[in-house]
Design a protein around this motif. Structure first.
Motif, PDB file in Angstrom:
ATOM      1  N   UNK A  71     -19.541  30.156 -17.000  1.00  0.00           N
ATOM      2  CA  UNK A  71     -19.002  30.134 -15.636  1.00  0.00           C
ATOM      3  C   UNK A  71     -18.705  28.721 -15.174  1.00  0.00           C
ATOM      4  N   UNK A  72     -19.609  27.782 -15.467  1.00  0.00           N
ATOM      5  CA  UNK A  72     -19.368  26.384 -15.085  1.00  0.00           C
ATOM      6  C   UNK A  72     -18.218  25.781 -15.888  1.00  0.00           C
ATOM      7  N   UNK A  82     -14.935  24.252 -14.258  1.00  0.00           N
ATOM      8  CA  UNK A  82     -14.518  22.865 -14.510  1.00  0.00           C
ATOM      9  C   UNK A  82     -13.035  22.760 -14.855  1.00  0.00           C
ATOM     10  N   UNK A  83     -12.436  23.859 -15.272  1.00  0.00           N
ATOM     11  CA  UNK A  83     -11.040  23.801 -15.703  1.00  0.00           C
ATOM     12  C   UNK A  83     -10.084  23.480 -14.562  1.00  0.00           C
ATOM     13  N   UNK A  84     -10.494  23.676 -13.323  1.00  0.00           N
ATOM     14  CA  UNK A  84      -9.598  23.295 -12.230  1.00  0.00           C
ATOM     15  C   UNK A  84     -10.141  22.118 -11.421  1.00  0.00           C
ATOM     16  N   UNK A  85     -10.951  21.315 -12.073  1.00  0.00           N
ATOM     17  CA  UNK A  85     -11.460  20.101 -11.437  1.00  0.00           C
ATOM     18  C   UNK A  85     -10.317  19.154 -11.053  1.00  0.00           C
ATOM     19  N   UNK A  92     -19.632  27.549  -6.417  1.00  0.00           N
ATOM     20  CA  UNK A  92     -19.230  28.890  -5.982  1.00  0.00           C
ATOM     21  C   UNK A  92     -18.340  29.544  -7.041  1.00  0.00           C
ATOM     22  N   UNK A  93     -17.373  28.797  -7.555  1.00  0.00           N
ATOM     23  CA  UNK A  93     -16.493  29.350  -8.592  1.00  0.00           C
ATOM     24  C   UNK A  93     -17.285  29.732  -9.833  1.00  0.00           C
ATOM     25  N   UNK A  94     -18.208  28.878 -10.244  1.00  0.00           N
ATOM     26  CA  UNK A  94     -19.008  29.167 -11.437  1.00  0.00           C
ATOM     27  C   UNK A  94     -19.819  30.443 -11.248  1.00  0.00           C
ATOM     28  N   UNK A 107     -17.363  31.143 -26.826  1.00  0.00           N
ATOM     29  CA  UNK A 107     -16.070  30.442 -26.791  1.00  0.00           C
ATOM     30  C   UNK A 107     -15.668  30.027 -25.370  1.00  0.00           C
ATOM     31  N   UNK A 108     -16.224  30.697 -24.370  1.00  0.00           N
ATOM     32  CA  UNK A 108     -15.933  30.339 -22.984  1.00  0.00           C
ATOM     33  C   UNK A 108     -16.421  28.947 -22.609  1.00  0.00           C
TER      34      UNK A 108
END
Length: 183
Positions: free
Chosen positions: A30-31, A35-38, A57-59, A100-101
């Motif tokens: 989830x984290x 982080x992909x839209x940091x 919150x996103x995570x 893999x996530x």
């Protein structure tokens, strides 16, 4: 050739069974996804506190989406295959398929982000199929039907969250750039 592929998938399932890492991996994925839209959060010049809040919150929401996927798999196994399961034990055992996530942070790469995202989600789904085969001896075709609804639910939830988050972040950035150009 198909027999050899089947043997390799069974071998991969045995490796995944040995990696029993638990639900902690679920939160780590989830984290990574968060982080992909940091970059978009940084581009909007949010404060570190706001960025941290968005990331947490996103995570948690992304982890919840993946947890719902696991619960759906659990229900489908019980309904279609008659496998009696405890959802917590099942989630703890199946979370290893999500490893893999951890590379989902690479989705921030320009131009190839959608390809990376779909590839990683498909890889996680393949791991689920292989793990269900290894744990319960369910043939791969049956495992595909067991896992498909959970995969679709996770895909829709992750897509909805990212679509909303990315759109709002880039709309804010576009407004700021337009204001800078007008000055």
């Amino acid at each position: 050739m198909i027999q050899q592929l089947n043997e390799q998938l069974v071998s991969m399932g045995q490796v995944l069974l040995a990696l029993d890492t638990g639900v902690g991996l679920l939160v780590a994925v989830g984290f990574s996804m968060s982080m992909s839209h940091l970059f978009s959060l940084l581009a909007n010049r949010l404060t570190p506190r706001q960025i941290f809040f968005h990331m947490v919150v996103d995570a948690l929401v992304l982890s919840l989406a993946l947890l719902l996927c696991l619960i759906c798999h659990c229900l489908m196994l019980a309904l279609m295959e008659g496998v009696p399961l405890h959802p917590i034990a099942f989630g703890n055992r199946m979370a290893v398929a999500l490893w893999p996530g951890l590379f989902y942070v690479l989705v921030a790469a320009p131009y190839v982000s959608d390809l990376i995202a779909v590839t990683l989600l498909a890889w996680m789904h393949l791991n689920m199929l292989v793990l269900i085969n290894a744990m319960y001896g369910i043939p791969f075709l049956h495992a595909l039907f067991v896992c498909l609804p959970g995969y679709v639910i996770a895909l829709l939830l992750v897509g909805a969250l990212f679509s909303q988050r990315w759109r709002s972040s880039y709309d804010t950035l576009a407004k700021e750039v337009a204001l800078q150009i007008q000055r």
